[in-house]
Design an enzyme around this catalytic site. Structure first.
Site, PDB file in Angstrom:
ATOM      1  N   ASP A   1       0.863  -1.170   0.000  1.00 35.90           N
ATOM      2  CA  ASP A   1       0.000   0.000   0.000  1.00 35.90           C
ATOM      3  C   ASP A   1       0.911   1.235   0.000  1.00 35.90           C
ATOM      4  OD1 ASP A   1      -2.278   1.650   0.391  1.00 35.90           O
ATOM      5  OD2 ASP A   1      -1.883   1.680   2.532  1.00 35.90           O
TER       6      ASP A   1
ATOM      7  N   ASP B   1      -6.536  -2.896   3.529  1.00 37.96           N
ATOM      8  CA  ASP B   1      -5.430  -3.760   3.125  1.00 37.96           C
ATOM      9  C   ASP B   1      -5.563  -5.181   3.654  1.00 37.96           C
ATOM     10  OD1 ASP B   1      -4.067  -1.599   1.864  1.00 37.96           O
ATOM     11  OD2 ASP B   1      -3.379  -0.916   3.814  1.00 37.96           O
TER      12      ASP B   1
END
Length: 1182
Positions: A426, A869
Site C-alpha cells: 500500500d 489492506d
C-alpha cells in the site's frame, strides 16, 4: 440523581448520520420470521417468558481446549502428522513378537516428543484462558431488583439487563443505547478493537428513551425488543422496541458493540441484547487463513520419500531373507544347521518361507524406522518460537517515537521471510506517514503556498532543474507557519499573501473567504477544548479532514463550537476586517464514501441564505460545476496537475446557493430515502444526494502532503538489490503515485514507463453516449492493445539494458484482471522492474495479490496499514501490518507487524535470510543424520543375512534423536549466521540465496541425503573391516556383537556432531556446549546405563568400562572412521568454496582475506558476474 451532563452536538435532525427518525419499511416485516426471532424483555428478569427463552450467558471462551477435551483433542492434533502415526503404529506393534526391540524403548521417545508438543499447546492455550478469565471478570454496573446500580462481573450479565458504562470503559455485551450524559442521547464510541479504526463513531438513542437519566426514571421502565438473531454483520441491525403500546424501529446507530469503548461521553445506559458468543464481535471471531511455508510443504514430500525408501529397503531385506530361509532346507539337507531350521517358529520357517518373509517385512518396517526423524517437528517448532522471540526483541526494528517493537504474530512463516520474490505494498500510511499536512491551495485561479516538498525536489532532480541551496525553500523548514515557535500538526503552509489576515487584500478576497468557510464547515470533525490551555483540538474521521479544519483555523476561520444542529466559527470579515463569531445552522450532511468521492453540507447562514458547501475528488467535482461556475477551471486544473506531480493529495472546493422551495422539495425526498431500511438504502440516498450536488460554483482546490516515511527510498533500493520486486497498490491518482514512485526510488530516471489507462478520447466519447456494452468492449480491446504494445517494447529492448516501470489505473486494472487478459497482463508486469497500480480498490488489491502468488508460484509479501489492506494481507503468503494512523486492523490480520516500512529491510534481509538459512540447514541435517544412522542398521542386517537382529542396543537407538543429536541442531536453527546483520544489509544480494532457494533445492536436499548414505557405508564397512578378525583384547579375543555395536554407534555420534561443527558458520559457547556435550553425554550414558544389572542394560552391561575403554583399537578405529567419513564432505565444501562459491562464501572469503572493510560497499567481481548471468537467464526465460 442524574450526573453532570455535557452539552454536545444535537444530531437528531441530521439524517445523514443515522435513520434516527426512521419509519417502518418492508424490511421490518421480517421481525418474528426466521432469522429475526430474538425477543428481549428489558428490565424484567422475573418475566416467565424471559426465563423460558434461556439465552446463553455472557461468559466468553476463546480457548482451543477445555479441561475435558484437552487430552483427546490434542492427541488428535498430534496424530494428524503422518510421521507420528507411523511411530504410534510401531509402538503398538512393538508389544508383539515381531518387534526387534523392546516396547518401552519406542514408547519412551514417542511419549516425550508428543508430550513436549502437547505441553507447548497447553501453555499457549492457558495464556488465552487467562485473557478470557480477565475479560469475564471485568466489572460493570447493573441495575438490580433494588432499583440501584451495583457492580457485577461481565460473565454474570443476562439478556435484558440494564447496565451503566462510564467514559473510557469497554461495553461488556451488545447493548441497545437507551440514553447518555449528553441531553440529546448522543455518545461517541471508539471501535478500534472491532475494525481497527481510531476515529470516533457517533451513536444515538431513541428520543423515547433518552430521558432515562437516573435510577428513579429506570424503575418503571419496561420494554420488549424484537430483533434479528445473532449474526456477524457489524454494520447492520434490524429490530423494534415496543414501549407503552408503541413500536419504534431500531438501527445499527443505536447498538453499542462489545469490546468497543465509550469516549468523550461521561456515561451511557444500555440494555443487553446479545451476550457472550452471540455478540457481533464474537460472531466475527474466525481463525485467520491457515498459512504453511513452502519449506514445510516440501518437508512433507521428503518424509514421503523417506517412507518410500523405508518400504523399499524393508522389501529388499525381506526378499533376501525369504530366499535364504528357503535354501536352509533343500532335499532333506540342512544348510545352516546351527539355526535349527527343522525346529523353528513361523518367523523363521524354511517350509513357509513366503510367510516368514512377510513377517520379516513388518519387522524391518519397525527396525529401519529411524530413517524417519521422530523429533523433527518438535525441534522445528522450538526453533521457530525462539526465532520469533529474537525478532520481537530486535532493537533495530524498534520505533522509539511510537514505542512500537516488531512483533511476529505467528512463528510458522519465519523462513518464508527469506524467500520473498514480490512485495505488494500500500502507499498511504505504508510508504508515507498518513499524517496529512496542508501545504498548498489554489483559490480563484491563484496558487498559494511556497516551498518545495520532498517529491518536488526529486522531480526537480529528475528534470535537471536547479534546487534551492538553503533549507528555507524546503517545505516546513521556516516561514510564517513556524513563526510562532512551535510546529502545528497538520499544517505546514506558508504564504505571506494570505496568512495573518492578509488575504483581505487579495483581489478575490470574497472567494477566499468562502473557500476557508467551506473548509471550516464541510466536515464531521468534533472540537475538543483543553480546559487548562484553552487549545482546541479536533477528532476527525480522517487525517485529511483534520488537516482542512486546522488549516482553516490557522488562516482565520476557527471552528470552535457545535451545538445541536449548528456550528460556530470565529472568522475575519473581509469587509469590516474585524474578527466576528458567525453561527451556521447545519441542516444536512451528505457524507463522504468511496463511491461518491465527495462530501457536502447544507447550512443556513446568519443572512438566512441556504448554502450547499462541497468538497471532493476532481474526477467527480468538475462535471458538477455550472456553466457560470467555471471561471477558474483551467487554472485550477493546471494547479491540480502540478500538485499531483508534486505527490500531493488534492481536493476540489465548490459551493452553490439553494432556493427555499428547491430545498424543501429535495429534503422531503431525501428524508424518505434516509428512512428506508431496505437493501438499496445506500443507492437511494446517493441518488437523491446527487440531484442537489449540481450546478456548483468552483472556489479552488486544496493540496495536502502525506510525507514519505523515514528511510523508505533507501529501503526500497536495498530490496531491489536483493532481487525483490515491489508492486505498489494505491488509491491515489496516477500523477501522485508516479511522483511518489520517483521520490522513493521505485521509479528511476533510466526507466522507461509503460502506462496503461482508459483516459482516451474514444472511451470518453463512448461514456458520454452511455452505452455500457460498447464501453466495456472498447475498454477491453484498448487494454489488450496496450498490453501487446508494452510487451513489444520490452521484447524490442531485450538486448539493451533498459528497465521498465508499469503504471496502470483502477479502471484498466479491472479489465486486466479478467480471465482472458490476466495472464498477458501478468506477463507484462513480471517483465517490468516496478509496477504501480493506481486507483485500486481493496478487492482489486486482493485480486492482484492472488494473481501474482498464483502465476509466479513464489513467495509474495503484502504490506499495509489500513482496514482496506486486510484482504491483500490475508491473500499473500506473508502479511506484514504497519502500526499506523489507520488503526490496528491491518496488524490484527497480519503475520508480522512493524512500526515503519523501513524496518522491512531488516525483517527480510537479516531475519529472513538467517531464518531461511537456519531452517533449511536444520532440516537437511536432520535427514542426513537419520539416513547415516538408519542405513548402518541396513548394512548390518545384510551382513547378518537379514535376520532382523538390530546392530545396537534398544536404548541406543531410542536416545539417538532425542538426546545425542537433537540439541546441536536446535542451536544451529537458533544461532547460526553465515554473515553478520551489518553485512546482510551491506550486501543485499545475499538474500538471493533464499529467492533462488539455493539452500533447500532438491539438488541440495538429495546431496545431503547422499552424504548420509555415503557416511553410513564408510562407518559400517570401515568399522567392521578394521575390527572383525582382529585381536581386540590383550588375551587375543576378537570383537563380539556388543563391542561392534558400541564402536559403530560411537562413530555415528562423533560423525554427525562433527559434521554439525563443520557446517556451522558462527560459533557461540552454546553451540560448543551442545555439540561436544552431546558426544560427552554418550559416554556418560554408556557408563551409567552399563552399570545397571544385565537384566536391564542387556548388551550394554559394562561394555565401555571393561571392554572398549581399555582397548586402544576402539579409540583408533573411532578416530580413523570419523576422519574418513568427514573427508568427502570437507573436500566437496573446499572445492565449492574455491571454484563454485555461493554468495555468502564470497563475502566470507573477502573478509578472511582482509578485502572487506567497514566502508567498502563494492560488490565482489564474481558476484557481479553471477548477478549479470542471472539477469540474462531471467530475460531469456521471459
Amino acid at each position: 440523581m442524574p450526573e453532570g451532563k455535557r452539552e454536545r452536538i444535537h444530531f437528531r435532525k441530521l439524517y445523514s448520520f443515522a435513520c434516527f427518525q426512521s419509519k417502518f419499511e418492508d424490511s421490518h416485516a421480517q421481525i418474528g420470521q426466521r432469522g429475526y426471532s430474538r425477543v428481549v424483555h428489558c428490565n424484567d428478569p422475573g418475566n416467565p417468558e424471559a426465563v423460558q427463552l434461556n439465552y446463553r450467558g455472557n461468559y466468553v471462551s476463546t480457548t482451543k481446549y477445555t479441561a475435558a477435551n484437552f487430552i483427546p483433542k490434542s492427541l488428535f492434533e498430534q496424530f494428524r502428522r503422518v510421521a507420528n502415526i507411523y511411530f504410534l503404529v510401531v509402538a503398538c506393534v512393538s508389544f508383539s513378537p515381531l518387534a526387534p526391540f523392546s516396547a518401552l524403548s519406542i514408547l519412551g521417545p514417542l511419549i516425550l516428543v508428543i508430550g513436549a508438543t502437547m505441553a507447548k499447546e497447553g501453555v499457549e492455550d492457558w495464556r488465552r484462558r487467562k485473557q478470557d478469565i480477565e475479560a469475564n471478570n471485568r466489572k460493570v454496573k447493573v441495575y438490580d431488583k433494588n432499583y440501584t446500580f451495583c457492580e457485577t462481573k461481565w460473565k454474570k450479565l443476562r439478556v435484558g439487563d440494564i447496565v451503566k458504562v462510564c467514559k473510557d470503559e469497554y461495553f461488556p455485551a451488545d447493548l441497545l443505547l437507551l440514553s447518555s450524559s449528553n441531553d440529546d442521547g448522543v455518545c461517541y464510541v471508539e471501535t478500534m478493537n472491532l475494525d481497527g479504526e481510531t476515529n470516533l463513531k457517533l451513536k444515538h438513542a431513541l428520543e423515547v428513551t433518552s430521558h432515562l437519566q437516573d435510577e428513579n426514571s429506570l424503575q418503571q421502565f419496561r420494554a420488549v425488543i424484537k430483533c434479528e438473531d445473532p449474526n456477524e454483520k457489524l454494520y447492520s441491525f434490524i429490530g423494534t422496541l415496543s414501549i407503552d403500546g408503541k413500536e419504534y424501529p431500531l438501527s445499527i446507530q443505536k447498538l453499542l458493540l462489545r469490546d468497543s469503548k465509550l469516549k468523550n461521553t461521561e456515561y451511557v445506559y444500555g440494555v443487553v441484547i446479545f451476550t457472550g458468543h452471540d455478540t457481533k464481535v464474537m460472531q466475527n471471531a474466525t481463525d485467520p487463513p491457515s498459512k504453511r511455508s513452502k519449506i514445510e510443504r516440501k518437508m512433507d514430500k521428503i518424509i514421503y520419500i523417506l517412507f518410500s525408501t523405508l518400504v523399499l529397503i524393508s522389501f529388499i531385506g525381506s526378499l533376501f531373507f525369504g530366499i535364504e530361509t528357503k535354501k536352509d532346507v533343500s532335499g532333506g539337507k540342512l544348510r545352516r544347521w546351527y539355526l535349527r531350521p527343522d525346529d523353528t517358529t513361523v518367523f523363521y520357517d524354511p517350509k513357509r518361507a513366503s510367510l516368514s518373509a512377510f513377517l520379516h517385512f513388518l519387522t524391518a518396517l519397525m527396525l529401519y524406522g529411524y530413517l524417519i526423524p521422530i523429533s523433527l517437528y518438535v525441534s522445528i517448532e522450538i526453533v521457530k518460537v525462539l526465532q520469533s522471540i529474537f525478532i520481537n526483541q530486535d532493537l533495530d526494528m524498534y520505533c522509539e517515537e511510537t514505542d512500537t517493537p516488531a512483533h511476529a504474530r505467528t512463528s510458522n512463516l519465519n523462513e518464508e521471510l527469506g524467500q520473498v520474490d514480490t512485495i505488494l505494498s500500500d502507499k498511504t500510511g505504508t510508504l508515507t506517514c498518513n499524517s496529512m499536512e496542508f501545504v498548498k491551495c489554489s483559490i480563484a485561479g491563484t496558487a498559494y503556498g511556497r516551498g518545495m516538498t520532498e517529491v518536488e525536489r526529486a522531480l526537480a532532480r529528475r528534470r535537471g532543474d536547479a534546487l534551492p541551496e538553503s533549507g528555507d525553500d524546503v517545505q516546513g523548514h521556516d516561514g510564517d507557519a513556524v513563526d510562532s515557535g512551535k510546529s502545528i500538526r497538520g499544517f505546514n503552509f506558508r504564504d505571506e499573501r494570505i496568512m495573518n489576515g492578509q488575504w483581505v487584500n487579495e483581489p478575490h478576497s470574497d472567494i477566499i473567504q468562502k473557500f476557508f468557510q467551506v473548509l471550516a464547515i464541510c466536515h464531521t470533525a468534533i472540537p475538543d477544548k483543553d480546559e487548562e490551555s484553552g487549545e482546541i483540538s479536533y477528532e476527525a474521521e480522517s487525517p485529511d479532514e483534520a488537516a482542512f479544519v486546522i488549516a482553516a483555523k490557522e488562516l482565520g476561520f476557527e471552528f470552535f463550537r457545535a451545538r445541536q444542529t449548528s456550528i460556530s466559527l470565529r472568522e475575519l470579515d473581509y469587509e469590516t476586517r474585524k474578527n466576528v463569531v458567525r453561527k451556521y445552522e447545519r441542516l444536512q450532511v451528505l457524507e463522504f464514501s468511496s463511491s461518491r468521492k465527495r462530501m457536502s453540507v447544507i447550512v443556513r447562514n446568519v443572512e438566512k441564505q441556504l448554502l450547499l458547501l462541497s468538497k471532493g475528488a476532481d474526477s467527480v467535482m468538475f462535471e458538477r460545476l455550472s456553466k457560470d461556475g467555471r471561471h477558474f477551471e483551467s487554472q485550477t486544473k493546471d494547479h491540480i496537475k502540478k500538485y499531483a506531480e508534486a505527490g500531493l493529495r488534492t481536493m476540489v472546493i465548490a459551493y452553490r446557493e439553494l432556493g427555499e422551495e428547491e430545498y424543501e422539495l429535495w429534503e422531503e425526498e431525501f428524508s424518505k430515502a434516509k428512512k428506508s431500511v431496505t437493501a438499496e438504502h445506500d443507492v437511494l440516498v446517493d441518488a437523491v444526494a446527487d440531484k442537489i450536488e449540481r450546478d456548483l460554483i468552483l472556489l479552488g482546490a486544496t493540496a495536502v502532503e502525506d510525507k514519505l516515511q523515514k528511510g523508505v527510498p533507501e529501503c526500497i533500493d536495498r530490496l531491489a538489490q536483493a532481487g525483490i520486486k515491489l508492486w505498489v497498490l494505491t488509491g491515489d491518482k496516477m500523477e501522485t503515485a508516479i511522483n511518489i514512485g520517483y521520490a522513493c526510488s521505485l521509479l528511476r530516471q533510466d526507466m522507461k514507463q509503460i502506462v496503461i489507462t482508459l483516459d482516451s478520447p474514444d472511451i470518453d466519447a463512448l461514456e458520454k453516449q452511455g452505452d455500457k456494452e460498447a464501453i466495456a468492449k472498447a475498454s477491453l480491446e484498448s487494454i489488450q492493445n496496450q498490453i501487446r504494445d508494452g510487451m513489444y517494447q520490452i521484447i524490442s529492448a531485450k538486448e539493451g539494458a533498459i528497465k521498465f516501470g508499469l503504471i496502470i489505473d483502477g479502471k484498466s486494472l479491472e479489465f486486466s484482471l479478467k480471465k482472458n487478459t490476466e495472464k498477458s497482463f501478468f506477463e507484462l508486469a513480471i517483465n517490468c522492474a516496478s509496477v504501480i497500480c493506481c486507483r485500486s480498490s481493496p478487492k482489486q488489491k486482493a485480486l492482484v495479490t492472488r494473481l501474482v502468488k498464483g502465476e509466479t508460484g513464489k513467495t509474495t509479501l503484502a504490506i499495509g496499514d489500513g482496514a482496506n489492506d486486510v484482504g491483500m494481507l490475508q491473500e499473500a503468503d506473508i502479511g506484514v501490518g504497519i502500526s499506523g494512523a489507520e488503526g490496528m486492523q491491518a496488524v490484527m490480520a497480519s503475520d508480522f507487524s512493524i512500526a515503519q516500512f523501513r524496518f522491512l529491510e531488516h525483517l527480510l534481509l537479516v531475519h529472513g535470510h538467517w531464518c531461511y538459512r537456519r531452517i533449511s540447514m536444520m532440516i537437511c541435517y536432520f535427514f542426513y543424520k537419520n539416513i547415516a544412522f538408519g542405513f548402518t542398521l541396513f548394512w548390518f542386517e545384510a551382513y547378518a543375512s537379514f535376520s532382523g537382529q538390530p546392530a545396537y542396543n534398544d536404548w541406543y537407538m531410542s536416545f539417538y534423536n532425542v538426546f545425542f543429536t537433537s540439541l546441536p541442531v536446535i542451536a544451529l536453527g537458533v544461532f547460526d549466521q553465515d554473515v553478520s546483520a551489518r553485512l546482510c544489509l551491506k550486501y543485499p544480494f545475499l538474500y538471493l540465496e533464499g529467492v533462488e532457494n539455493i539452500l533447500f533445492s532438491w539438488l541440495r536436499i538429495l546431496g545431503w541425503m547422499f552424504n548420509g548414505f555415503l557416511s553410513s557405508i564408510i562407518i559400517f564397512f570401515f568399522t567392521t573391516k578394521s575390527m572383525i578378525n582382529q585381536a581386540f583384547r590383550r588375551d587375543g579375543q576378537v570383537v563380539d556383537y556388543e563391542v561392534l555395536g558400541v564402536t559403530m554407534y560411537t562413530c555415528v555420534v562423533w560423525v554427525v556432531n562433527c559434521q554439525m561443527a563443520i557446517s556451522i558458520n558462527y560459533f557461540t559457547w552454546i553451540q560448543h556446549v551442545f555439540i561436544w556435550g552431546s558426544i560427552a553425554f554418550w559416554y556418560i550414558f554408556l557408563v551409567i546405563y552399563g552399570s545397571l544389572p544385565p537384566e536391564v542394560s542387556t548388551t550394554a552391561y559394562k561394555v565401555l568400562v571393561e571392554a572398549c575403554a581399555p582397548s586402544v583399537l576402539y579409540w583408533l578405529v573411532t578416530l580413523f572412521v570419523v576422519i574418513s567419513t568427514l573427508l568427502p564432505y570437507f573436500c566437496q565444501r573446499a572445492f565449492q568454496t574455491r571454484f563454485k562459491p555461493m554468495y555468502h562464501d564470497m563475502i566470507q572469503r573477502n573478509r578472511s582475506e582482509g578485502l572487506e572493510t567497514e566502508n567498502s560497499g563494492e560488490i565482489p567481481r564474481k558476484v557481479k558476474n553471477k548477478l549479470h548471468l542471472r539477469e540474462r537467464l531471467m530475460q531469456r526465460k521471459s
